[in-house]
Structures are given as structure tokens and as C-alpha cells.
Design an enzyme around this catalytic site. Sequence first.
Site, PDB file in Angstrom:
ATOM      1  N   LYS A  86      67.316  65.995 -47.701  1.00  0.00           N
ATOM      2  CA  LYS A  86      66.221  65.036 -47.906  1.00  0.00           C
ATOM      3  C   LYS A  86      66.097  64.771 -49.398  1.00  0.00           C
ATOM      4  O   LYS A  86      66.432  65.639 -50.209  1.00  0.00           O
ATOM      5  CB  LYS A  86      64.900  65.632 -47.393  1.00  0.00           C
ATOM      6  CG  LYS A  86      63.829  64.600 -47.131  1.00  0.00           C
ATOM      7  CD  LYS A  86      63.952  64.016 -45.736  1.00  0.00           C
ATOM      8  CE  LYS A  86      62.977  62.925 -45.458  1.00  0.00           C
ATOM      9  NZ  LYS A  86      62.995  62.542 -44.023  1.00  0.00           N
ATOM     10  N   ASP A 121      62.809  56.577 -45.350  1.00  0.00           N
ATOM     11  CA  ASP A 121      61.665  57.407 -44.928  1.00  0.00           C
ATOM     12  C   ASP A 121      60.437  56.673 -45.467  1.00  0.00           C
ATOM     13  O   ASP A 121      60.526  55.458 -45.722  1.00  0.00           O
ATOM     14  CB  ASP A 121      61.791  58.834 -45.495  1.00  0.00           C
ATOM     15  CG  ASP A 121      60.809  59.809 -44.833  1.00  0.00           C
ATOM     16  OD1 ASP A 121      61.074  60.245 -43.712  1.00  0.00           O
ATOM     17  OD2 ASP A 121      59.754  60.122 -45.436  1.00  0.00           O
TER      18      ASP A 121
HETATM   19  P1  NDP Z   1      56.536  53.911 -43.728  1.00  0.00           P
HETATM   20  O1  NDP Z   1      56.500  53.955 -45.201  1.00  0.00           O
HETATM   21  O2  NDP Z   1      57.165  52.764 -43.041  1.00  0.00           O
HETATM   22  O3  NDP Z   1      55.076  54.090 -43.160  1.00  0.00           O
HETATM   23  C1  NDP Z   1      54.233  55.172 -43.437  1.00  0.00           C
HETATM   24  C2  NDP Z   1      52.851  54.632 -43.254  1.00  0.00           C
HETATM   25  O4  NDP Z   1      51.861  55.630 -43.167  1.00  0.00           O
HETATM   26  C3  NDP Z   1      52.485  53.774 -44.448  1.00  0.00           C
HETATM   27  O5  NDP Z   1      51.845  52.670 -43.981  1.00  0.00           O
HETATM   28  C4  NDP Z   1      51.597  54.693 -45.262  1.00  0.00           C
HETATM   29  O6  NDP Z   1      50.747  54.016 -46.136  1.00  0.00           O
HETATM   30  C5  NDP Z   1      50.856  55.325 -44.147  1.00  0.00           C
HETATM   31  N1  NDP Z   1      50.187  56.498 -44.547  1.00  0.00           N
HETATM   32  C6  NDP Z   1      50.519  57.365 -45.516  1.00  0.00           C
HETATM   33  N2  NDP Z   1      49.606  58.322 -45.605  1.00  0.00           N
HETATM   34  C7  NDP Z   1      48.690  58.057 -44.664  1.00  0.00           C
HETATM   35  C8  NDP Z   1      47.507  58.673 -44.242  1.00  0.00           C
HETATM   36  N3  NDP Z   1      47.064  59.784 -44.849  1.00  0.00           N
HETATM   37  N4  NDP Z   1      46.804  58.152 -43.221  1.00  0.00           N
HETATM   38  C9  NDP Z   1      47.245  57.054 -42.610  1.00  0.00           C
HETATM   39  N5  NDP Z   1      48.349  56.408 -42.981  1.00  0.00           N
HETATM   40  C10 NDP Z   1      49.057  56.903 -43.996  1.00  0.00           C
HETATM   41  O7  NDP Z   1      57.219  55.278 -43.264  1.00  0.00           O
HETATM   42  P2  NDP Z   1      57.825  55.647 -41.850  1.00  0.00           P
HETATM   43  O8  NDP Z   1      57.136  54.929 -40.765  1.00  0.00           O
HETATM   44  O9  NDP Z   1      59.287  55.552 -41.980  1.00  0.00           O
HETATM   45  O10 NDP Z   1      57.479  57.204 -41.780  1.00  0.00           O
HETATM   46  C11 NDP Z   1      56.304  57.717 -41.155  1.00  0.00           C
HETATM   47  C12 NDP Z   1      56.523  59.163 -40.790  1.00  0.00           C
HETATM   48  O11 NDP Z   1      57.639  59.268 -39.885  1.00  0.00           O
HETATM   49  C13 NDP Z   1      56.872  60.086 -41.961  1.00  0.00           C
HETATM   50  O12 NDP Z   1      56.357  61.368 -41.701  1.00  0.00           O
HETATM   51  C14 NDP Z   1      58.393  60.137 -41.914  1.00  0.00           C
HETATM   52  O13 NDP Z   1      58.899  61.299 -42.522  1.00  0.00           O
HETATM   53  C15 NDP Z   1      58.602  60.168 -40.402  1.00  0.00           C
HETATM   54  N6  NDP Z   1      59.923  59.776 -39.927  1.00  0.00           N
HETATM   55  C16 NDP Z   1      60.510  58.591 -40.299  1.00  0.00           C
HETATM   56  C17 NDP Z   1      61.745  58.237 -39.792  1.00  0.00           C
HETATM   57  C18 NDP Z   1      62.381  56.938 -40.102  1.00  0.00           C
HETATM   58  O14 NDP Z   1      63.471  56.699 -39.586  1.00  0.00           O
HETATM   59  N7  NDP Z   1      61.782  56.072 -40.896  1.00  0.00           N
HETATM   60  C19 NDP Z   1      62.472  59.137 -38.896  1.00  0.00           C
HETATM   61  C20 NDP Z   1      61.750  60.311 -38.511  1.00  0.00           C
HETATM   62  C21 NDP Z   1      60.533  60.601 -39.037  1.00  0.00           C
HETATM   63  P3  NDP Z   1      50.878  54.230 -47.740  1.00  0.00           P
HETATM   64  O15 NDP Z   1      52.315  54.106 -48.110  1.00  0.00           O
HETATM   65  O16 NDP Z   1      50.033  53.153 -48.276  1.00  0.00           O
HETATM   66  O17 NDP Z   1      50.373  55.601 -48.067  1.00  0.00           O
HETATM   67  O1  2IT Z   2      62.834  62.168 -41.065  1.00  0.00           O
HETATM   68  C1  2IT Z   2      63.860  61.585 -40.656  1.00  0.00           C
HETATM   69  O2  2IT Z   2      64.513  62.014 -39.707  1.00  0.00           O
HETATM   70  C2  2IT Z   2      64.242  60.325 -41.301  1.00  0.00           C
HETATM   71  N1  2IT Z   2      63.542  59.863 -42.186  1.00  0.00           N
HETATM   72  C3  2IT Z   2      65.492  59.620 -40.905  1.00  0.00           C
HETATM   73  C4  2IT Z   2      66.687  60.259 -41.548  1.00  0.00           C
HETATM   74  C5  2IT Z   2      67.995  59.533 -41.362  1.00  0.00           C
HETATM   75  O3  2IT Z   2      68.956  59.996 -41.994  1.00  0.00           O
HETATM   76  O4  2IT Z   2      68.087  58.562 -40.618  1.00  0.00           O
END
Ligand code: NDP
Ligand code: 2IT
Length: 445
Positions: free
Chosen positions: A124, A164
Site C-alpha cells: 500500500k 484508493d
Molecule cells: P473515495 O476517495 O472515492 O471515497 C471516499 C469517500 O469517503 C470520500 O468521499 C471521502 O470524503 C469520504 N470520507 C472520508 N472520510 C469520511 C468520514 N469520516 N465520513 C464520511 N465520509 C468520509 O475512496 P474509495 O471509495 O475508493 O474508498 C473508500 C474506502 O474503501 C476506503 O476505506 C478504501 O480503502 C476502501 N477500498 C477501496 C477500494 C477501491 O478499489 N477503491 C478497494 C477496497 C477498499 P473526503 O475525501 O472529503 O474526506
Molecule cells: O484496498 C484495496 O483493496 C484497494 N484500494 C484496491 C487495491 C488494488 O490494487 O486494486
Amino acid sequence: MTFQEFMEKVTARNSHEPEFLQAVKEVVETVWDVYEANPRFVKNNILERIVEPERTIIFRVPWMDDQGNVHVNRGYRVQFNSAIGPYKGGNRFHPSVNLSILKFLGFEQIFKNSLTTLPMGGGKGGSDFDARGRSDAEIMRFCQSFMAELYRYLGPDTDVPAGDIGVGAREVGYMYGYYKKLMNEFTGVFTGKGRTWGGSLIRPEATGFGVVYYTEEMLKVAGRSFDGMRVAVSGFGNVAWGAVQKINELGGKVVTISGPDGYILDEEGISGDKIECMVKLRTSNNDRVGDYIQDYPNAKFFPGKRPWEVPVDVAIPCATQNELHLEDAKNLVNNKVFCVTEAANMPCVPEAIELFQGNKILFAPGKAANAGGVATSGLEMTQNSMRLSWDREEVDERLHAIMRNIHEACLENGKQDDGYVNYVKGANVAGFLKVATAMCDQGLV
Ligand code: NDP
Ligand code: 2IT
């Protein structure tokens, strides 16, 4: 060594890394009996080795804003474990990023990637860069500066980053473009790439779709389905967007989304064009979910609050770590929630998980339920290696099959004598066994 002694040692070595210690404790607690029962693991001291990253890179990221001012951020890549494949995991750009957070994410990624059955190790990275209010040109310059240092540690068979929080298609594009310029190579060194330059169909939706496929399997075991379920979602980013789409397709009704500014309650359901509105809100420069009510005035906005006070059947936290606290869990339990699925990484505090499990509520840990994102990244790597691309149906079918398999592996390793499934234990044990065995096979490296 007892579990207690092990945790004391890890805590002493990483005392200033609370998120990392939280993730380690959860995994080691649940795999301890399996570890102790396997003399080969103990002889090879696998647990002490697995909690130490193979390599951590920390670097300066200088960049210039549109007014000519010079800024400095800190860049990281934690290359945690390569026992079963090249390091694989996203990059996160968010002001809260620090080594503890990236080590917890990298550690979780080892077991998540193992669960997918694809050959990917765990890693990561990211930076404490705050993109809010920044222009496109500033974001490009930041990404280029970040990559000007990180490129030397990457490679399609060495370390393959992705997105992410704060890193989507745009940022991956800028980072990939700069890597290609420096290396003079067009390779699959990133996933989440654009459709016309090596990206896979379904990757943008994959994490959210996978979360819902996994939840569907859990509901099936309990004799239920999404049809008619009321669902609370938090966050409004990439993962939330994919999950909301699929829940709607399966007949569920999503009534909440949230952001750092508060949550939206839409009793009419968040469906159709409202789902695309999430993208508009997220990509707008003020990045506030509250603006939803300007387009949909029948919905309500609760500033500064979290959505877990709303009575629902299914709760899916999709925002960030430790966003669902004990009092939120109490609200959900009192309101008779049936299932809680972690879509973000480690969104529920340990006390909340204990409460759900104590009340025999279906509970899915992030490393199993959100593995569809990285699994589809693995499928993107496969397509890049084969120099061809699969159609939507093919990728979706493979993703669906992988999520069913992960659920099956968790069930197998997590079923208790009383019939309740401890999905946390199931996921940790299934993910751990493969990596630990590979580490033993490969000798002391
Ligand atoms: P994004 O940046 O697309 O979205 C994250 C969202 O959550 C943003 O809108 C952010 O707003 C908001 N956010 C942050 N802190 C808070 C909070 N305290 N309360 C409410 N909303 C909040 O990220 P992802 O959707 O990609 O990621 C979301 C989660 O999923 C993370 O934990 C990530 O590690 C996990 N994840 C992502 C994957 C992927 O493929 N993208 C795969 C697996 C897991 P702001 O930026 O304004 O704080
Ligand atoms: O938390 C996760 O699994 C991710 N943000 C996606 C990682 C990836 O390599 O697609």
C-alpha cells in the site's frame, strides 16, 4: 510465546502506530490457535515475520501550485509481503495519511489478496496530499512528482499500485503516464487504468459490486436476499457508488449516503440519476455530500452526523477506517439491523464488531467483502499480460465467482459449533494459511 506476549512485543516495536496495531491484533487473535497447532509455522517464526514489512519507502514530494508557491508532501510505499506474488495494493492521497495507516492497509492487503486466489502479494502507498480545492494542473504536477521518486520501486512483476481514497482514474492516469515516460515501457504496472489504455471493464464498479455479491451470499445462507431490504451506506466515493448501483439492481433500497460534512437521508431511495449525482458531488471542488438536497429537496441532510442512527436491515460502511463507533453499533443493534458488511478497510472499531458478533448479527470484515476491487485489478493484470481484453460479462462473471469462493472459504474456516459464522475468523484463517505456507516453503527470506 503467548498471544499476550506477542502483542506486547509488536506494540513495543510500533508503539506510535495505533491503526497498524489494531489490524495486527484482529488478525493474530483469530489465527493464533491455527498458528500454534502448526509446528512448521512456529519453527519458522511466521507471525513475527509477517507483521514486519519487507520494505518501506518514504520520500519527499515537492510540487508547485498555480501561483508558483512550493509545497512539500510525504510519499510512501509499504511493500509488505511478496510470498504469493508481486506487491499489490492501492495508493491513498488524503491529509490523514501516515505510516500507521498505510501499514494497517498494507497488512490487511496481504490476507485480502490471498483470499482472491490470484497471485498477488500485499502493499500500500500514498501521501498526505490534500487534493481539495486543487486545480487539475496542480494534481497532475503532484502525481508526477510522486511518481518521479516511486517509479524505481515499481514494475509489473515487482509492485503494482492502484487507486484508493483520493486516487481515481485521473490520478492513476497521471501517475501511469509519468511512469511510462521515465521507463519508456508500456506495461501493466498500474491497475485502474483507463479503458483505452489497458484498463479493465468493471474495475471502477468492482469493489462495490463485490461487496454486494459477498453480502448476497451471507444473506442466502440466512435464507434472505436483498429484495426489499432497507440499506444504509456511508461515504459517497468510488466504493459507495458501485455498491449503491448493485443494491438497487438486486431490489434493495438505499436510504443514506454520507461525507465528512454529515449524512443524507432519502426515504424515496437513492437510485437512478441520484447515483450519478454522487459522482458529481465527489468530483466537485467543495466535495460535500450535503449539496445533494439542492438537486433532491425531498431528502434530508443531517450535518455533522453519521448515518447509523437510521433504522435499516443492512448497514454498509464505505468511507474510511474507524468510522463506525460503539455508539453507532448500539444504535444499529437496537434498531434490529440484520447484516453489517464492511466495504471500507477496517471501518468498524473493535468494540463495535464485538457487539455485532455478540448479538449474532451477520458481520463481514472488509478484507473479505471488499476484495472484489483488488481481484478485478488482478484480472486487469491478467488481461495486460495476455495483451487482450475481456468483455463486461466475462469480467463480471469472474468477479462474481471469486466473491462466492471467498465467501465459501470464510464459511469453511469461520463456522462455529452453534451454527453462527464468524466471518472475521474465517477470512483471517483462510487468508493467513496460504501466505504462511508459502513463506515456510520459500525459506528464511
Ligand atoms: P473515495 O476517495 O472515492 O471515497 C471516499 C469517500 O469517503 C470520500 O468521499 C471521502 O470524503 C469520504 N470520507 C472520508 N472520510 C469520511 C468520514 N469520516 N465520513 C464520511 N465520509 C468520509 O475512496 P474509495 O471509495 O475508493 O474508498 C473508500 C474506502 O474503501 C476506503 O476505506 C478504501 O480503502 C476502501 N477500498 C477501496 C477500494 C477501491 O478499489 N477503491 C478497494 C477496497 C477498499 P473526503 O475525501 O472529503 O474526506
Ligand atoms: O484496498 C484495496 O483493496 C484497494 N484500494 C484496491 C487495491 C488494488 O490494487 O486494486
